[in-house]
Write a protein that holds these residues in place. Structure first.
Motif, short mmCIF file in Angstrom:
data_model
loop_
_atom_site.label_atom_id
_atom_site.label_comp_id
_atom_site.label_asym_id
_atom_site.label_seq_id
_atom_site.Cartn_x
_atom_site.Cartn_y
_atom_site.Cartn_z
N VAL A 123 -86.58 -49.55 13.65
CA VAL A 123 -87.75 -48.71 13.37
C VAL A 123 -87.96 -48.61 11.86
CG1 VAL A 123 -88.73 -46.40 13.63
CG2 VAL A 123 -87.42 -47.41 15.50
N GLY A 124 -86.87 -48.53 11.10
CA GLY A 124 -86.98 -48.44 9.66
C GLY A 124 -87.66 -49.64 9.04
N LEU A 125 -87.41 -50.82 9.58
CA LEU A 125 -88.06 -52.03 9.06
C LEU A 125 -89.57 -51.97 9.26
CD1 LEU A 125 -85.74 -55.04 10.00
CD2 LEU A 125 -86.29 -54.19 7.72
N VAL A 126 -90.00 -51.51 10.42
CA VAL A 126 -91.45 -51.40 10.66
C VAL A 126 -92.04 -50.30 9.78
CG1 VAL A 126 -93.22 -51.06 12.43
CG2 VAL A 126 -91.09 -52.23 13.01
N HIS A 127 -91.30 -49.22 9.61
CA HIS A 127 -91.72 -48.16 8.68
C HIS A 127 -91.92 -48.73 7.27
CE1 HIS A 127 -91.56 -44.37 6.46
NE2 HIS A 127 -90.51 -44.80 5.79
N ALA A 128 -90.97 -49.54 6.81
CA ALA A 128 -91.08 -50.15 5.49
C ALA A 128 -92.26 -51.11 5.42
CB ALA A 128 -89.79 -50.88 5.13
N ALA A 163 -102.53 -46.90 6.86
CA ALA A 163 -101.19 -47.50 6.88
C ALA A 163 -100.13 -46.49 6.47
CB ALA A 163 -101.15 -48.72 5.95
N VAL A 164 -100.45 -45.65 5.48
CA VAL A 164 -99.52 -44.59 5.08
C VAL A 164 -99.27 -43.64 6.25
CG1 VAL A 164 -99.30 -42.52 3.65
CG2 VAL A 164 -100.02 -44.66 2.63
N GLY A 165 -100.32 -43.31 6.99
CA GLY A 165 -100.16 -42.43 8.15
C GLY A 165 -99.27 -43.04 9.20
N ALA A 166 -99.46 -44.34 9.45
CA ALA A 166 -98.61 -45.02 10.44
C ALA A 166 -97.16 -45.04 9.98
CB ALA A 166 -99.11 -46.45 10.67
N GLY A 167 -96.96 -45.34 8.69
CA GLY A 167 -95.60 -45.32 8.16
C GLY A 167 -94.98 -43.95 8.23
N GLY A 168 -95.78 -42.91 7.95
CA GLY A 168 -95.27 -41.55 8.03
C GLY A 168 -94.88 -41.16 9.44
N ALA A 169 -95.67 -41.60 10.42
CA ALA A 169 -95.34 -41.31 11.82
C ALA A 169 -94.02 -41.96 12.21
CB ALA A 169 -96.46 -41.80 12.73
N LEU A 170 -93.81 -43.19 11.75
CA LEU A 170 -92.53 -43.86 12.03
C LEU A 170 -91.38 -43.18 11.30
CD1 LEU A 170 -93.82 -47.53 11.82
CD2 LEU A 170 -92.87 -46.43 13.85
N GLY A 172 -91.26 -40.00 10.63
CA GLY A 172 -91.00 -38.80 11.40
C GLY A 172 -90.18 -39.10 12.65
N HIS A 173 -90.48 -40.22 13.29
CA HIS A 173 -89.69 -40.63 14.47
C HIS A 173 -88.24 -40.88 14.08
CE1 HIS A 173 -89.17 -42.48 18.45
NE2 HIS A 173 -88.40 -43.36 17.84
N LEU A 174 -88.04 -41.53 12.95
CA LEU A 174 -86.69 -41.78 12.46
C LEU A 174 -85.94 -40.46 12.20
CD1 LEU A 174 -87.05 -44.70 9.89
CD2 LEU A 174 -85.33 -44.57 11.69
N SER A 175 -86.60 -39.53 11.57
CA SER A 175 -85.94 -38.30 11.16
C SER A 175 -85.72 -37.33 12.30
CB SER A 175 -86.75 -37.61 10.06
OG SER A 175 -86.86 -38.42 8.92
N TYR A 176 -86.76 -37.13 13.12
CA TYR A 176 -86.72 -36.03 14.08
C TYR A 176 -86.36 -36.46 15.50
CZ TYR A 176 -88.97 -33.69 10.23
OH TYR A 176 -89.25 -33.18 8.99
N ARG A 177 -86.58 -37.72 15.84
CA ARG A 177 -86.18 -38.17 17.17
C ARG A 177 -84.88 -38.97 17.12
NH1 ARG A 177 -90.02 -40.39 22.02
NH2 ARG A 177 -88.36 -40.71 23.55
#
Length: 302
Positions: A123-128, A163-170, A172-177
């Motif tokens: 998930v972090g790679l897609v976030h990046a 794109a920033v919003g999509a990265g932020g959502a990912l 958030g998934h990394l941090s909170y889920r």
């Protein structure tokens, strides 16, 4: 209510495809080989003590989320000004600030990413990738604006913000889920028994060796010192719940076998990362040939 428990509502239909896609991404092994190469490269950079700073050790929590606020705030402000008439130079300055400040945020993010397990690293790679896309779009937007193509600059900036919003959502998934960057030992003082509880006979704990013991609901690392004193810490590392009882004991410290975080046995303080939170500590005593422990209580006021 007649004693009936309220029913939980089913997930909304629109959320299911998103959650399903993220679940599949977590378990898709496709990125693992390139991720392994990138991880080795990030770990090989000779950062020295700066690596702990990038992890956020002086703050007690990850640095990356803090640094991200600057580029996101600058770009969001630029988007607001793009909606107003008669503006131009201000947006260019804000976009430039966002581009410059994105660099240290990315460096801190890569330092944290290199210590993540496979499910989170995917998930972090897609976030990046989403964030890199945003940087590219904003760089193109700034170039267009400097060349006098204001309309193109606004469209590119809008795409960058998406794109920033999509990265932020990912993120958030990394941090909170997926619990990346959180303190995995935070609950120990609350779930461990408050009263003195037996860990085992003294002879069960050879001098100078890390031994795994258990309190109800909690793994405990126990180390008996040559003088007879006993140190006990929460047995799972605050970084990613690595087994500290399998770690190396040296110079009054234990090193996590998973990612190398170093904790002092006497007080659980984290001396080096990637862990940013100290380990919960237990008081120990010996009664009738048995070691007993309870969570260390803060000193009373006054």
């Amino acid at each position: 209510m007649n004693g009936e428990r309220p029913r939980r509502s089913a997930p909304r239909a629109w959320s299911r495809p998103l959650l399903t896609a993220l679940d599949r991404l977590e378990h898709w092994p496709g990125p693992d080989r390139p991720a392994s190469a990138v991880r080795r490269a990030v770990r090989a950079v000779p950062l020295g003590p700066a690596r702990d700073v990038l992890h956020g050790l002086p703050l007690g929590h990850p640095l990356h989320p803090l640094l991200v606020q600057v580029p996101v705030g600058a770009w969001l402000s630029a988007a607001v000004l793009d909606c107003l008439p008669g503006r131009g130079r201000e947006q260019q300055v804000l976009i430039g600030v966002g581009l410059v400040s994105a660099a240290p945020a990315a460096v801190a993010g890569w330092a944290d990413w290199a210590e993540l397990p496979p499910e989170q690293a995917r998930v972090g790679l897609v976030h990046a990738a989403a964030n890199l896309t945003a940087v590219s779009l904003y760089a193109a937007s700034l170039t267009a604006r400097l060349r006098g193509r204001s309309a193109s600059g606004k469209l590119l900036a809008a795409a960058g913000l998406a794109a920033v919003g999509a990265g932020g959502a990912l993120g958030g998934h990394l941090s909170y889920r997926q619990a990346a960057g959180v303190n995995h030992a935070e609950a120990v003082p609350r779930i461990a028994p408050e009263d003195w509880t037996r860990l085992g006979a003294v002879e069960d704990f050879p001098v100078g060796r890390a031994v795994r013991a258990e309190l109800p609901g909690v793994d405990v690392l126990v180390v008996r010192q040559p003088g007879g004193s006993v140190h006990a810490l929460a047995g799972r590392c605050s970084h990613m719940a690595g087994p500290l009882f399998d770690g190396e004991i040296a110079d009054g410290c234990v090193r996590c076998p998973w990612h190398g975080s170093l904790f002092r046995l006497s007080d659980g303080w984290n001396l080096s990362g990637p862990a940013t939170a100290p380990q919960p500590v237990f008081e120990c005593r010996t009664v009738a040939g048995h070691v007993e422990a309870r969570p260390l209580r803060p000193p009373a006021d006054g």
